[in-house]
Design a protein around this motif. Structure first.
Motif, PDB file in Angstrom:
ATOM      1  N   GLU A 202       0.828  -1.216   0.000  1.00  0.00           N
ATOM      2  CA  GLU A 202       0.000   0.000   0.000  1.00  0.00           C
ATOM      3  C   GLU A 202       0.862   1.266   0.000  1.00  0.00           C
ATOM      4  OE1 GLU A 202      -3.205  -0.001  -0.243  1.00  0.00           O
ATOM      5  OE2 GLU A 202      -3.932  -1.935   0.476  1.00  0.00           O
ATOM      6  N   GLY A 203       2.068   1.155   0.502  1.00  0.00           N
ATOM      7  CA  GLY A 203       2.930   2.336   0.583  1.00  0.00           C
ATOM      8  C   GLY A 203       2.571   3.217   1.765  1.00  0.00           C
ATOM      9  N   ASP A 204       1.843   2.616   2.691  1.00  0.00           N
ATOM     10  CA  ASP A 204       1.327   3.372   3.815  1.00  0.00           C
ATOM     11  C   ASP A 204       1.968   2.803   5.084  1.00  0.00           C
ATOM     12  OD1 ASP A 204      -0.200   5.169   5.082  1.00  0.00           O
ATOM     13  OD2 ASP A 204      -2.079   4.036   4.951  1.00  0.00           O
ATOM     14  N   HIS A 205       3.117   3.326   5.435  1.00  0.00           N
ATOM     15  CA  HIS A 205       3.837   2.765   6.576  1.00  0.00           C
ATOM     16  C   HIS A 205       3.216   3.163   7.906  1.00  0.00           C
ATOM     17  CE1 HIS A 205       7.713   1.305   4.779  1.00  0.00           C
ATOM     18  NE2 HIS A 205       7.209   1.973   3.751  1.00  0.00           N
ATOM     19  N   SER A 206       3.361   2.273   8.902  1.00  0.00           N
ATOM     20  CA  SER A 206       3.088   2.709  10.261  1.00  0.00           C
ATOM     21  C   SER A 206       4.143   2.119  11.181  1.00  0.00           C
ATOM     22  CB  SER A 206       1.676   2.328  10.697  1.00  0.00           C
ATOM     23  OG  SER A 206       1.519   0.953  10.560  1.00  0.00           O
ATOM     24  N   VAL A 207       4.389   2.819  12.280  1.00  0.00           N
ATOM     25  CA  VAL A 207       5.454   2.419  13.201  1.00  0.00           C
ATOM     26  C   VAL A 207       5.026   1.186  13.982  1.00  0.00           C
ATOM     27  CG1 VAL A 207       6.748   3.121  15.259  1.00  0.00           C
ATOM     28  CG2 VAL A 207       6.414   4.739  13.367  1.00  0.00           C
ATOM     29  N   THR A 208       5.899   0.180  14.019  1.00  0.00           N
ATOM     30  CA  THR A 208       5.602  -1.046  14.770  1.00  0.00           C
ATOM     31  C   THR A 208       6.496  -1.208  15.995  1.00  0.00           C
ATOM     32  OG1 THR A 208       7.145  -2.249  13.360  1.00  0.00           O
ATOM     33  CG2 THR A 208       4.813  -2.332  12.740  1.00  0.00           C
ATOM     34  N   ASP A 209       7.711  -0.726  15.930  1.00  0.00           N
ATOM     35  CA  ASP A 209       8.663  -0.926  17.027  1.00  0.00           C
ATOM     36  C   ASP A 209       9.532   0.315  17.221  1.00  0.00           C
ATOM     37  OD1 ASP A 209       8.834  -4.265  17.256  1.00  0.00           O
ATOM     38  OD2 ASP A 209       8.366  -3.504  15.249  1.00  0.00           O
ATOM     39  N   VAL A 210       9.778   0.621  18.477  1.00  0.00           N
ATOM     40  CA  VAL A 210      10.703   1.706  18.812  1.00  0.00           C
ATOM     41  C   VAL A 210      11.706   1.110  19.786  1.00  0.00           C
ATOM     42  CG1 VAL A 210      10.954   3.948  19.941  1.00  0.00           C
ATOM     43  CG2 VAL A 210       8.909   3.462  18.550  1.00  0.00           C
ATOM     44  N   VAL A 211      12.962   1.047  19.408  1.00  0.00           N
ATOM     45  CA  VAL A 211      13.949   0.365  20.239  1.00  0.00           C
ATOM     46  C   VAL A 211      15.145   1.271  20.520  1.00  0.00           C
ATOM     47  CG1 VAL A 211      15.316  -1.730  20.548  1.00  0.00           C
ATOM     48  CG2 VAL A 211      13.303  -1.780  19.048  1.00  0.00           C
ATOM     49  N   PRO A 212      15.206   1.830  21.736  1.00  0.00           N
ATOM     50  CA  PRO A 212      16.383   2.626  22.088  1.00  0.00           C
ATOM     51  C   PRO A 212      17.635   1.757  22.011  1.00  0.00           C
ATOM     52  CG  PRO A 212      14.618   2.921  23.702  1.00  0.00           C
ATOM     53  CD  PRO A 212      14.226   1.764  22.819  1.00  0.00           C
TER      54      PRO A 212
ATOM     55  N   VAL B  31      13.850   2.685  14.717  1.00  0.00           N
ATOM     56  CA  VAL B  31      12.392   2.682  14.590  1.00  0.00           C
ATOM     57  C   VAL B  31      12.061   1.758  13.426  1.00  0.00           C
ATOM     58  CG1 VAL B  31      10.344   4.079  14.090  1.00  0.00           C
ATOM     59  CG2 VAL B  31      12.226   5.072  15.430  1.00  0.00           C
ATOM     60  N   ALA B  32      11.137   0.833  13.655  1.00  0.00           N
ATOM     61  CA  ALA B  32      10.718  -0.050  12.559  1.00  0.00           C
ATOM     62  C   ALA B  32       9.328   0.341  12.092  1.00  0.00           C
ATOM     63  CB  ALA B  32      10.722  -1.503  13.027  1.00  0.00           C
ATOM     64  N   THR B  33       9.124   0.247  10.799  1.00  0.00           N
ATOM     65  CA  THR B  33       7.799   0.509  10.246  1.00  0.00           C
ATOM     66  C   THR B  33       7.396  -0.681   9.386  1.00  0.00           C
ATOM     67  OG1 THR B  33       8.581   1.560   8.208  1.00  0.00           O
ATOM     68  CG2 THR B  33       8.265   2.999  10.112  1.00  0.00           C
ATOM     69  N   ALA B  34       6.108  -0.840   9.209  1.00  0.00           N
ATOM     70  CA  ALA B  34       5.632  -1.892   8.310  1.00  0.00           C
ATOM     71  C   ALA B  34       4.602  -1.315   7.374  1.00  0.00           C
ATOM     72  CB  ALA B  34       5.039  -3.043   9.105  1.00  0.00           C
ATOM     73  N   ASP B  35       4.522  -1.940   6.268  1.00  0.00           N
ATOM     74  CA  ASP B  35       3.658  -1.499   5.190  1.00  0.00           C
ATOM     75  C   ASP B  35       2.846  -2.738   4.831  1.00  0.00           C
ATOM     76  OD1 ASP B  35       2.704  -0.382   2.895  1.00  0.00           O
ATOM     77  OD2 ASP B  35       4.624  -0.316   1.849  1.00  0.00           O
ATOM     78  N   THR B  36       1.547  -2.594   4.558  1.00  0.00           N
ATOM     79  CA  THR B  36       0.753  -3.788   4.255  1.00  0.00           C
ATOM     80  C   THR B  36       0.787  -4.105   2.768  1.00  0.00           C
ATOM     81  OG1 THR B  36      -1.060  -2.241   4.520  1.00  0.00           O
ATOM     82  CG2 THR B  36      -0.924  -4.004   6.128  1.00  0.00           C
TER      83      THR B  36
END
Ligand code: ADP
Ligand code: MG
Length: 324
Positions: free
Chosen positions: A45-55, A192-197
């Protein structure tokens, strides 16, 4: 084919949401044997959202999903893990990355800014901003230099990636997520990780192309592991994934296949894809895509779905089998 048949064909195609530039485009499409697909915005979709934030000082403590975050923020962390990286907690990491990404139009940047908003994190002013296409961005926030981008972007800035962070990156990317690293004043602050469906019908459309004897490739600026994880889900051969391709090199990737004698259709949605769309035997713009992509293409798939590509291909075959 007679001009009348082609005209009728283009009219029929328009009903399916397939816009051919001209009759010649229909003819060229039927001779295609290889389809190169952009990943982001084409297969996904090109529509990313944040899945993980890891310091960074928490990396690989125990993964780093958002559900774990409270625990990560509360817990003291492993003393041994606190060696070199900058100690920046999750909210601060998001705040710095999002403040920096404010200047970016990239879907990853947008996802990080949206995430900050959802978490009610106030952003800081952007004092300077610079972006390197296909790599990342660098900004000045409250006098600090914040870099957000891929590993090579941070490496270019002399920022070292601790082994435990690398391990976390590998794990997240194997899940098909895209990770970006965040550096602050020369030290790694975290990732920061993002995923796109994946679009609903991408897999089925790609399998149909295979059934019709077409070879498919994926091309992306994203990293190898993420790209292969996505390819695997839509049945694209992992050997036919071209990852970490810079925007200006997409055209080269198409040309390489043509030099092997392939007749290539390239499908893409972005400005980045425009030169490659022109280079391909048939350039296919997908979805509402950018105007530049549409102008550079021979075929436009209005519905934004790869199923329309299958329709376009079938139609081109049908028209020509009827008329020769
Ligand atoms: P794609 O072909 O998947 O659209 P791009 O060529 O736009 O990918 O970007 C490739 C990689 O460069 C991204 O996966 C990311 O690691 C990095 N990158 C590009 N722009 C940004 C940004 N604004 N913030 C962070 N990382 C970025
Ligand atoms: Mg794209």
């Amino acid at each position: 084919a007679t001009p009348t048949a082609l005209m009728a064909g283009t009219g029929k195609a328009a009903e399916y949401g397939v816009l051919f530039r001209d009759g010649e485009a229909i003819q060229t499409l039927k001779d295609v044997d290889t389809v190169v697909l952009d990943k982001t915005g084409t297969i996904t979709e090109g529509d990313h959202s944040v899945t993980d934030v890891v310091p960074a000082h928490h990396a690989h403590a125990d993964g780093g999903s958002l559900e774990d975050q409270d625990r990560l923020e509360d817990g003291p962390g492993d003393a041994a893990d606190r060696a070199d990286p900058a100690v920046v907690e999750a909210r601060d990491l998001v705040r710095l990355a999002a403040s920096a990404e404010r200047g970016s139009e990239h879907p990853i940047g947008q996802a990080i800014v949206d995430h900050a908003e959802e978490e009610d994190i106030d952003l800081a002013d952007l004092e300077s901003f610079d972006s390197v296409p296909g790599k990342g961005i660098e900004a000045t926030i409250e006098g600090q230099t914040v870099a957000v981008g891929n590993a090579s972007f941070l490496a270019d800035r002399g920022i070292e990636i601790p082994e435990r962070t690398e391990k976390t990156v590998v794990d997240l990317e194997a899940e098909g997520k895209t990770t970006v690293l965040v550096g602050v004043d020369g030290d790694l602050a975290g990732l920061v990780a993002t995923a796109d469906t994946i679009k609903d019908d991408s897999g089925a459309a790609i399998r149909t192309l295979h059934d019709r004897g077409l070879e498919t490739w994926m091309i992306t600026g994203d990293n190898e592991r993420t790209a292969r994880a996505i390819a695997d889900q839509v049945d694209i051969d992992p050997e036919r994934v071209k990852a970490r391709v810079l925007p200006q090199d997409k055209i080269e990737a198409v040309r390489d296949l043509q030099e092997e004698g392939k007749h290539v259709a390239m499908v893409g949605d972005g400005i980045n894809d425009a030169p490659a769309l022109k280079q391909a035997n048939v350039g296919v713009a997908i979805g509402t895509g950018t105007d530049v992509a549409i102008q550079s293409s021979d075929v436009s798939l209005v519905r934004g779905s790869l199923a329309a590509l299958v329709d376009a291909y079938s139609l081109s075959e049908r028209i020509f089998s009827k008329i020769k």
